[in-house]
Design a protein around this motif. Structure first.
Motif, PDB file in Angstrom:
ATOM      1  N   LEU A   1       0.054  13.935  -0.499  1.00  0.00           N
ATOM      2  CA  LEU A   1       1.264  13.152   0.100  1.00  0.00           C
ATOM      3  C   LEU A   1       1.957  13.653   1.180  1.00  0.00           C
ATOM      4  O   LEU A   1       2.211  12.868   2.314  1.00  0.00           O
ATOM      5  N   ILE A   2       2.302  14.995   1.243  1.00  0.00           N
ATOM      6  CA  ILE A   2       2.786  15.802   2.444  1.00  0.00           C
ATOM      7  C   ILE A   2       1.921  15.672   3.508  1.00  0.00           C
ATOM      8  O   ILE A   2       2.402  15.344   4.541  1.00  0.00           O
ATOM      9  N   ALA A   3       0.708  15.844   3.421  1.00  0.00           N
ATOM     10  CA  ALA A   3      -0.206  15.870   4.540  1.00  0.00           C
ATOM     11  C   ALA A   3      -0.320  14.418   4.938  1.00  0.00           C
ATOM     12  O   ALA A   3      -0.373  14.319   6.417  1.00  0.00           O
ATOM     13  N   ILE A   4      -0.410  13.565   4.256  1.00  0.00           N
ATOM     14  CA  ILE A   4      -0.823  12.125   4.828  1.00  0.00           C
ATOM     15  C   ILE A   4       0.635  11.771   5.532  1.00  0.00           C
ATOM     16  O   ILE A   4       0.607  10.668   6.660  1.00  0.00           O
ATOM     17  N   ALA A   5       1.734  11.884   4.937  1.00  0.00           N
ATOM     18  CA  ALA A   5       2.864  11.408   5.685  1.00  0.00           C
ATOM     19  C   ALA A   5       2.897  12.118   6.925  1.00  0.00           C
ATOM     20  O   ALA A   5       3.499  11.610   7.906  1.00  0.00           O
ATOM     21  N   LEU A   6       2.782  13.384   7.052  1.00  0.00           N
ATOM     22  CA  LEU A   6       2.742  14.267   8.285  1.00  0.00           C
ATOM     23  C   LEU A   6       1.693  13.519   9.475  1.00  0.00           C
ATOM     24  O   LEU A   6       2.053  13.576  10.901  1.00  0.00           O
ATOM     25  N   LEU A   7       0.703  12.854   9.087  1.00  0.00           N
ATOM     26  CA  LEU A   7      -0.402  12.245   9.867  1.00  0.00           C
ATOM     27  C   LEU A   7       0.190  11.027  10.537  1.00  0.00           C
ATOM     28  O   LEU A   7      -0.422  10.424  11.368  1.00  0.00           O
ATOM     29  N   GLN A   8       1.114  10.276   9.906  1.00  0.00           N
ATOM     30  CA  GLN A   8       1.701   9.103  10.256  1.00  0.00           C
ATOM     31  C   GLN A   8       2.203   8.948  11.589  1.00  0.00           C
ATOM     32  O   GLN A   8       3.015  10.112  11.833  1.00  0.00           O
TER      33      GLN A   8
ATOM     34  N   ARG B   1      -3.748  -1.419  12.278  1.00  0.00           N
ATOM     35  CA  ARG B   1      -5.362  -1.520  12.110  1.00  0.00           C
ATOM     36  C   ARG B   1      -6.114  -0.456  11.952  1.00  0.00           C
ATOM     37  O   ARG B   1      -5.829   0.670  12.489  1.00  0.00           O
ATOM     38  N   GLY B   2      -7.206  -0.453  11.566  1.00  0.00           N
ATOM     39  CA  GLY B   2      -8.098   0.615  11.183  1.00  0.00           C
ATOM     40  C   GLY B   2      -7.701   1.895  10.460  1.00  0.00           C
ATOM     41  O   GLY B   2      -6.797   1.883   9.396  1.00  0.00           O
ATOM     42  N   GLY B   3      -7.623   2.854  11.288  1.00  0.00           N
ATOM     43  CA  GLY B   3      -6.994   4.404  10.580  1.00  0.00           C
ATOM     44  C   GLY B   3      -5.576   4.333  10.373  1.00  0.00           C
ATOM     45  O   GLY B   3      -5.095   4.736   9.120  1.00  0.00           O
ATOM     46  N   GLU B   4      -4.609   3.618  11.154  1.00  0.00           N
ATOM     47  CA  GLU B   4      -3.353   3.517  10.732  1.00  0.00           C
ATOM     48  C   GLU B   4      -3.144   2.624   9.337  1.00  0.00           C
ATOM     49  O   GLU B   4      -2.070   3.099   8.655  1.00  0.00           O
ATOM     50  N   LEU B   5      -3.767   1.657   9.295  1.00  0.00           N
ATOM     51  CA  LEU B   5      -3.427   0.944   8.051  1.00  0.00           C
ATOM     52  C   LEU B   5      -4.128   1.469   6.983  1.00  0.00           C
ATOM     53  O   LEU B   5      -3.454   1.586   5.601  1.00  0.00           O
ATOM     54  N   PHE B   6      -5.495   2.275   6.991  1.00  0.00           N
ATOM     55  CA  PHE B   6      -5.614   2.974   5.857  1.00  0.00           C
ATOM     56  C   PHE B   6      -4.747   4.281   5.379  1.00  0.00           C
ATOM     57  O   PHE B   6      -4.346   4.418   4.248  1.00  0.00           O
ATOM     58  N   ILE B   7      -4.218   5.033   6.506  1.00  0.00           N
ATOM     59  CA  ILE B   7      -3.131   5.953   6.363  1.00  0.00           C
ATOM     60  C   ILE B   7      -2.108   5.345   5.610  1.00  0.00           C
ATOM     61  O   ILE B   7      -1.152   5.869   4.526  1.00  0.00           O
ATOM     62  N   THR B   8      -1.386   4.096   6.118  1.00  0.00           N
ATOM     63  CA  THR B   8      -0.106   3.743   5.075  1.00  0.00           C
ATOM     64  C   THR B   8      -0.440   3.198   3.837  1.00  0.00           C
ATOM     65  O   THR B   8       0.370   3.275   3.135  1.00  0.00           O
ATOM     66  N   ARG B   9      -1.431   2.576   3.715  1.00  0.00           N
ATOM     67  CA  ARG B   9      -1.923   1.981   2.161  1.00  0.00           C
ATOM     68  C   ARG B   9      -2.128   3.417   1.338  1.00  0.00           C
ATOM     69  O   ARG B   9      -1.831   3.448   0.156  1.00  0.00           O
ATOM     70  N   PHE B  10      -2.877   4.579   1.767  1.00  0.00           N
ATOM     71  CA  PHE B  10      -3.175   5.685   1.220  1.00  0.00           C
ATOM     72  C   PHE B  10      -1.834   6.308   0.735  1.00  0.00           C
ATOM     73  O   PHE B  10      -1.913   6.904  -0.282  1.00  0.00           O
ATOM     74  N   THR B  11      -0.802   6.327   1.735  1.00  0.00           N
ATOM     75  CA  THR B  11       0.442   7.108   1.373  1.00  0.00           C
ATOM     76  C   THR B  11       1.205   6.206   0.378  1.00  0.00           C
ATOM     77  O   THR B  11       1.703   6.722  -0.715  1.00  0.00           O
TER      78      THR B  11
ATOM     79  N   VAL C   1      -0.409   4.455  -2.141  1.00  0.00           N
ATOM     80  CA  VAL C   1      -1.020   4.794  -3.286  1.00  0.00           C
ATOM     81  C   VAL C   1      -0.737   6.219  -3.716  1.00  0.00           C
ATOM     82  O   VAL C   1      -0.287   6.330  -5.144  1.00  0.00           O
ATOM     83  N   LEU C   2      -0.507   7.094  -3.168  1.00  0.00           N
ATOM     84  CA  LEU C   2      -0.343   8.350  -3.364  1.00  0.00           C
ATOM     85  C   LEU C   2       1.140   8.516  -3.953  1.00  0.00           C
ATOM     86  O   LEU C   2       1.659   9.167  -4.943  1.00  0.00           O
ATOM     87  N   GLY C   3       2.137   7.938  -3.410  1.00  0.00           N
ATOM     88  CA  GLY C   3       3.539   7.778  -3.773  1.00  0.00           C
ATOM     89  C   GLY C   3       3.703   7.276  -5.178  1.00  0.00           C
ATOM     90  O   GLY C   3       4.331   7.626  -5.890  1.00  0.00           O
ATOM     91  N   ILE C   4       3.022   5.987  -5.153  1.00  0.00           N
ATOM     92  CA  ILE C   4       3.186   5.291  -6.658  1.00  0.00           C
ATOM     93  C   ILE C   4       2.287   6.445  -7.821  1.00  0.00           C
ATOM     94  O   ILE C   4       2.949   6.279  -8.881  1.00  0.00           O
ATOM     95  N   ALA C   5       1.531   7.117  -7.334  1.00  0.00           N
ATOM     96  CA  ALA C   5       0.796   7.819  -8.214  1.00  0.00           C
ATOM     97  C   ALA C   5       1.510   9.124  -8.528  1.00  0.00           C
ATOM     98  O   ALA C   5       1.598   9.528  -9.859  1.00  0.00           O
ATOM     99  N   PHE C   6       2.359   9.717  -7.559  1.00  0.00           N
ATOM    100  CA  PHE C   6       3.376  10.851  -7.634  1.00  0.00           C
ATOM    101  C   PHE C   6       4.339  10.278  -8.681  1.00  0.00           C
ATOM    102  O   PHE C   6       4.566  11.017  -9.641  1.00  0.00           O
ATOM    103  N   PHE C   7       4.910   8.973  -8.618  1.00  0.00           N
ATOM    104  CA  PHE C   7       6.196   8.703  -9.652  1.00  0.00           C
ATOM    105  C   PHE C   7       5.489   8.448 -10.876  1.00  0.00           C
ATOM    106  O   PHE C   7       6.181   8.788 -11.861  1.00  0.00           O
ATOM    107  N   VAL C   8       4.301   8.006 -11.068  1.00  0.00           N
ATOM    108  CA  VAL C   8       3.879   7.616 -12.367  1.00  0.00           C
ATOM    109  C   VAL C   8       3.546   8.898 -13.153  1.00  0.00           C
ATOM    110  O   VAL C   8       3.799   9.184 -14.285  1.00  0.00           O
ATOM    111  N   ILE C   9       2.693  10.098 -12.256  1.00  0.00           N
ATOM    112  CA  ILE C   9       2.530  11.334 -13.011  1.00  0.00           C
ATOM    113  C   ILE C   9       3.852  11.977 -13.540  1.00  0.00           C
ATOM    114  O   ILE C   9       4.205  12.536 -14.551  1.00  0.00           O
TER     115      ILE C   9
END
Length: 70
Positions: free
Chosen positions: A12-19, A44-54, A56-64
């Motif tokens: 989550l930290i790594a992906i947030a820094l890539l945005q 579009r493309g990579g930016e959209l994937f990074i946003t959605r992956f962030t 998903v990781l945020g939701i997973a973090f809170f659930v865990i």
């Protein structure tokens, strides 16, 4: 479970820094800049994937964290 939480946290930290910075327009309001040419473009493309992956990781973090807190 702790190893999974640490892995999700690091990802989550790594992906947030890539945005790309989305708050660049706020500094232009204060300084009077007028660079709004690309302000309303869609992700579009990579930016959209990074946003959605962030998200998903945020939701997973809170659930865990909630599961570990019980």
């Amino acid at each position: 479970m702790e190893i999974l939480l640490i892995t999700v946290s690091i990802l989550l930290i790594a992906i947030a820094l890539l945005q790309s910075g989305k708050s660049e327009g706020a500094s232009n309001v204060i300084s009077g800049g007028n660079d709004n040419l690309f302000a309303n473009r869609k992700e579009r493309g990579g930016e959209l994937f990074i946003t959605r992956f962030t998200a998903v990781l945020g939701i997973a973090f809170f659930v865990i964290c909630i599961i570990m807190g019980r």
